[in-house]
Design an enzyme around this catalytic site. Structure first.
Site, PDB file in Angstrom:
ATOM      1  N   ASP A   1       0.868  -1.306   0.075  1.00  0.00           N
ATOM      2  CA  ASP A   1      -0.024   0.157   0.101  1.00  0.00           C
ATOM      3  C   ASP A   1       0.843   1.295   0.037  1.00  0.00           C
ATOM      4  OD1 ASP A   1      -1.542   2.089   0.405  1.00  0.00           O
ATOM      5  OD2 ASP A   1      -2.644   1.421   2.231  1.00  0.00           O
TER       6      ASP A   1
ATOM      7  N   TYR B   1      -7.235  15.274  -8.795  1.00  0.00           N
ATOM      8  CA  TYR B   1      -6.675  14.262  -9.678  1.00  0.00           C
ATOM      9  C   TYR B   1      -5.411  15.203 -10.387  1.00  0.00           C
ATOM     10  CZ  TYR B   1      -5.361  10.510 -13.087  1.00  0.00           C
ATOM     11  OH  TYR B   1      -4.651   9.739 -13.774  1.00  0.00           O
TER      12      TYR B   1
HETATM   13  N1  LIG Z   1      -5.959   5.132 -17.692  1.00  0.00           N
HETATM   14  C1  LIG Z   1      -5.772   6.372 -17.956  1.00  0.00           C
HETATM   15  O1  LIG Z   1      -6.358   6.995 -18.774  1.00  0.00           O
HETATM   16  C2  LIG Z   1      -4.344   7.103 -17.656  1.00  0.00           C
HETATM   17  C3  LIG Z   1      -3.864   6.632 -16.340  1.00  0.00           C
HETATM   18  N2  LIG Z   1      -2.715   7.349 -15.798  1.00  0.00           N
HETATM   19  C4  LIG Z   1      -2.174   6.751 -14.302  1.00  0.00           C
HETATM   20  O2  LIG Z   1      -1.406   5.667 -14.645  1.00  0.00           O
HETATM   21  C5  LIG Z   1      -1.446   4.970 -13.456  1.00  0.00           C
HETATM   22  C6  LIG Z   1      -1.805   3.442 -13.615  1.00  0.00           C
HETATM   23  O3  LIG Z   1      -3.178   3.496 -13.801  1.00  0.00           O
HETATM   24  P1  LIG Z   1      -4.123   2.839 -14.875  1.00  0.00           P
HETATM   25  O4  LIG Z   1      -3.511   1.333 -15.265  1.00  0.00           O
HETATM   26  O5  LIG Z   1      -4.844   3.375 -15.806  1.00  0.00           O
HETATM   27  O6  LIG Z   1      -5.161   2.017 -13.707  1.00  0.00           O
HETATM   28  P2  LIG Z   1      -5.439   0.908 -12.796  1.00  0.00           P
HETATM   29  O7  LIG Z   1      -6.560   1.236 -11.928  1.00  0.00           O
HETATM   30  O8  LIG Z   1      -5.605  -0.399 -13.935  1.00  0.00           O
HETATM   31  O9  LIG Z   1      -4.202   0.804 -11.950  1.00  0.00           O
HETATM   32  C7  LIG Z   1      -3.746   1.144 -10.779  1.00  0.00           C
HETATM   33  C8  LIG Z   1      -3.230   0.132  -9.841  1.00  0.00           C
HETATM   34  O10 LIG Z   1      -2.921   0.902  -8.748  1.00  0.00           O
HETATM   35  C9  LIG Z   1      -3.192   0.295  -7.811  1.00  0.00           C
HETATM   36  N3  LIG Z   1      -3.329   0.925  -6.505  1.00  0.00           N
HETATM   37  C10 LIG Z   1      -4.282   1.742  -6.067  1.00  0.00           C
HETATM   38  N4  LIG Z   1      -4.038   2.145  -4.922  1.00  0.00           N
HETATM   39  C11 LIG Z   1      -2.972   1.685  -4.330  1.00  0.00           C
HETATM   40  C12 LIG Z   1      -2.070   1.704  -3.231  1.00  0.00           C
HETATM   41  N5  LIG Z   1      -2.633   2.510  -1.997  1.00  0.00           N
HETATM   42  N6  LIG Z   1      -1.038   1.076  -3.100  1.00  0.00           N
HETATM   43  C13 LIG Z   1      -0.383   0.164  -4.265  1.00  0.00           C
HETATM   44  N7  LIG Z   1      -1.130   0.278  -5.200  1.00  0.00           N
HETATM   45  C14 LIG Z   1      -2.350   0.977  -5.255  1.00  0.00           C
HETATM   46  C15 LIG Z   1      -4.393  -0.682  -8.144  1.00  0.00           C
HETATM   47  O11 LIG Z   1      -4.764  -1.799  -7.301  1.00  0.00           O
HETATM   48  C16 LIG Z   1      -4.218  -0.718  -9.551  1.00  0.00           C
HETATM   49  O12 LIG Z   1      -3.610  -2.066  -9.695  1.00  0.00           O
HETATM   50  C17 LIG Z   1      -2.142   5.876 -12.651  1.00  0.00           C
HETATM   51  O13 LIG Z   1      -1.264   6.568 -11.691  1.00  0.00           O
HETATM   52  C18 LIG Z   1      -2.985   6.636 -13.156  1.00  0.00           C
HETATM   53  O14 LIG Z   1      -3.219   7.798 -12.599  1.00  0.00           O
HETATM   54  C19 LIG Z   1      -2.208   8.495 -16.372  1.00  0.00           C
HETATM   55  C20 LIG Z   1      -2.713   8.815 -17.540  1.00  0.00           C
HETATM   56  C21 LIG Z   1      -3.692   8.273 -18.259  1.00  0.00           C
HETATM   57  C1  LIG Z   2     -10.843  12.957 -16.581  1.00  0.00           C
HETATM   58  C2  LIG Z   2      -9.564  12.194 -16.642  1.00  0.00           C
HETATM   59  C3  LIG Z   2      -9.314  11.015 -16.974  1.00  0.00           C
HETATM   60  C4  LIG Z   2      -8.283  10.305 -17.226  1.00  0.00           C
HETATM   61  C5  LIG Z   2      -7.252  10.615 -16.384  1.00  0.00           C
HETATM   62  C6  LIG Z   2      -5.837  10.237 -17.164  1.00  0.00           C
HETATM   63  O1  LIG Z   2      -4.804  10.513 -16.447  1.00  0.00           O
HETATM   64  C7  LIG Z   2      -5.741  11.072 -18.328  1.00  0.00           C
HETATM   65  C8  LIG Z   2      -6.623  11.630 -18.953  1.00  0.00           C
HETATM   66  C9  LIG Z   2      -6.332  12.535 -20.063  1.00  0.00           C
HETATM   67  C10 LIG Z   2      -7.124  13.249 -20.622  1.00  0.00           C
HETATM   68  C11 LIG Z   2      -8.334  13.335 -20.144  1.00  0.00           C
HETATM   69  C12 LIG Z   2      -9.377  14.282 -20.214  1.00  0.00           C
HETATM   70  C13 LIG Z   2     -10.784  14.550 -19.563  1.00  0.00           C
HETATM   71  C14 LIG Z   2     -11.510  15.433 -19.556  1.00  0.00           C
HETATM   72  C15 LIG Z   2     -12.864  15.610 -18.890  1.00  0.00           C
HETATM   73  O2  LIG Z   2     -13.501  14.484 -18.374  1.00  0.00           O
HETATM   74  C16 LIG Z   2     -13.681  16.802 -18.659  1.00  0.00           C
HETATM   75  O3  LIG Z   2     -12.692  17.910 -18.700  1.00  0.00           O
HETATM   76  C17 LIG Z   2     -14.446  16.927 -20.091  1.00  0.00           C
HETATM   77  C18 LIG Z   2     -13.640  16.429 -21.307  1.00  0.00           C
HETATM   78  C19 LIG Z   2     -14.255  16.655 -22.531  1.00  0.00           C
HETATM   79  C20 LIG Z   2     -15.301  17.392 -22.659  1.00  0.00           C
HETATM   80  C21 LIG Z   2     -15.549  17.961 -24.098  1.00  0.00           C
HETATM   81  C22 LIG Z   2     -16.538  18.806 -24.202  1.00  0.00           C
HETATM   82  O4  LIG Z   2     -17.198  19.305 -23.158  1.00  0.00           O
HETATM   83  O5  LIG Z   2     -16.878  19.274 -25.299  1.00  0.00           O
END
Ligand SMILES: NC(=O)C1=CN([C@@H]2O[C@H](COP(=O)(O)OP(=O)(O)OC[C@H]3O[C@@H](n4cnc5c(N)ncnc54)[C@H](O)[C@@H]3O)[C@@H](O)[C@H]2O)C=CC1
Ligand SMILES: CC/C=C\C[C@H](O)/C=C/C=C\C=C\C=C\C(=O)[C@@H](O)C/C=C\CCC(=O)O
Length: 229
Positions: free
Chosen positions: A35, A122
């Site tokens: 964790d 976030y």
């Molecule tokens: N999926 C997306 O669109 C994006 C994700 N990210 C980042 O990428 C990273 C990985 O996320 P994803 O693979 O998308 O999501 P995911 O939910 O599949 O992976 C996140 C992992 O973190 C673990 N986790 C959560 N709390 C924890 C804790 N307290 N200690 C240890 N492990 C913990 C979860 O169990 C999970 O395996 C995150 O930091 C996320 O914010 C960044 C940009 C885009």
């Molecule tokens: C909400 C964040 C989702 C995922 C996190 C991840 O780390 C990275 C994501 C990259 C881009 C995410 C953008 C998400 C944006 C939103 O949810 C809002 O700001 C609304 C976005 C689009 C709406 C377009 C519109 O209003 O026409």
């Protein structure tokens, strides 16, 4: 030989992922429940990793979640978790303290540089990860400790995190406006392998230190350029 520890709070998922990888990599992959919001758990995990394999070379500081219903918890997990892991990892990796140097790669996000009203905590946590990475890498002590630090800034990636927010149907408020999130989540997403490719480039390219790598579906990955004041 490459030896890998998978550390995650989700023991069931961590164990099944490790078993899957073991079919190809046998005993070279181990799971430890961890964790990152808990200092003792982080110390225990990295201590076990060092005891098992003798040294730490590469840290993927990747744990994170989107939970606007708990903004302080978001900062504690996404930002403090990264700082906590880095601090403990450094105690093993520093070349001037018996380690071999290496690299720490933090997962930030596009939202660390592009604000979204939908997830302010976030975004703040990910901006913090970028600031931490760039500041850490500027430290002149690098010549002594030899640990590089870089971060990844992906746009939306097709992972369980996005699906998890969608599945909740907005009831738990992981984002502030569920419909906007659903709209954004229906736009083209990156494959996780696109992020992994940049991770590998950062490991292999020893000139990279303090980089924030933008990864989006719009074009090839690139360094984010920041203004100099
Ligand atoms: N999926 C997306 O669109 C994006 C994700 N990210 C980042 O990428 C990273 C990985 O996320 P994803 O693979 O998308 O999501 P995911 O939910 O599949 O992976 C996140 C992992 O973190 C673990 N986790 C959560 N709390 C924890 C804790 N307290 N200690 C240890 N492990 C913990 C979860 O169990 C999970 O395996 C995150 O930091 C996320 O914010 C960044 C940009 C885009
Ligand atoms: C909400 C964040 C989702 C995922 C996190 C991840 O780390 C990275 C994501 C990259 C881009 C995410 C953008 C998400 C944006 C939103 O949810 C809002 O700001 C609304 C976005 C689009 C709406 C377009 C519109 O209003 O026409």
């Amino acid at each position: 030989m490459q030896l890998v520890i998978i550390a995650d709070i989700d023991a069931a998922k961590g164990t099944s992922t490790t078993s899957e990888l073991a079919t190809e990599y046998a005993d070279n992959v181990t799971f430890i429940e961890c964790d990152v919001t808990n200092q003792e758990s982080v110390e225990d995990t990295l201590g076990k990793a060092k005891d098992t394999y003798g040294r730490l070379d590469i840290i993927s500081n990747n744990a994170g979640a989107m939970m606007e219903n708990d903004p302080i918890g978001t900062i504690n997990l996404n930002l403090c978790g990264v700082i906590r892991v880095a601090a403990v990892a450094m105690s093993y990796m520093r070349a001037d303290k018996g380690g071999s140097g290496g690299i720490i790669i933090n997962t930030a996000s596009l939202t660390g540089v592009k604000p979204s009203y939908n997830c302010p905590a976030y975004c703040a946590s990910k901006s913090g990860v970028i600031g931490f990475t760039r500041s850490f890498a500027m430290n002149p002590d690098f010549d002594l400790h030899k640990v590089r630090m870089n971060c990844l800034c992906p746009g939306m990636v097709d992972t369980p995190m996005i699906q998890g927010v969608l599945d909740e149907d907005g009831k738990e408020g992981r984002v502030l406006n569920f419909d906007r999130f659903r709209y954004a989540a229906n736009l083209p997403q990156l494959k996780p392998s696109a992020v992994a490719d940049v991770f590998i480039d950062l490991v292999e390219n020893e000139s990279k230190n303090g980089a924030a790598m933008l990864i989006t579906v719009e074009g090839p990955p690139r360094d984010i350029e920041f203004p100099i004041y």
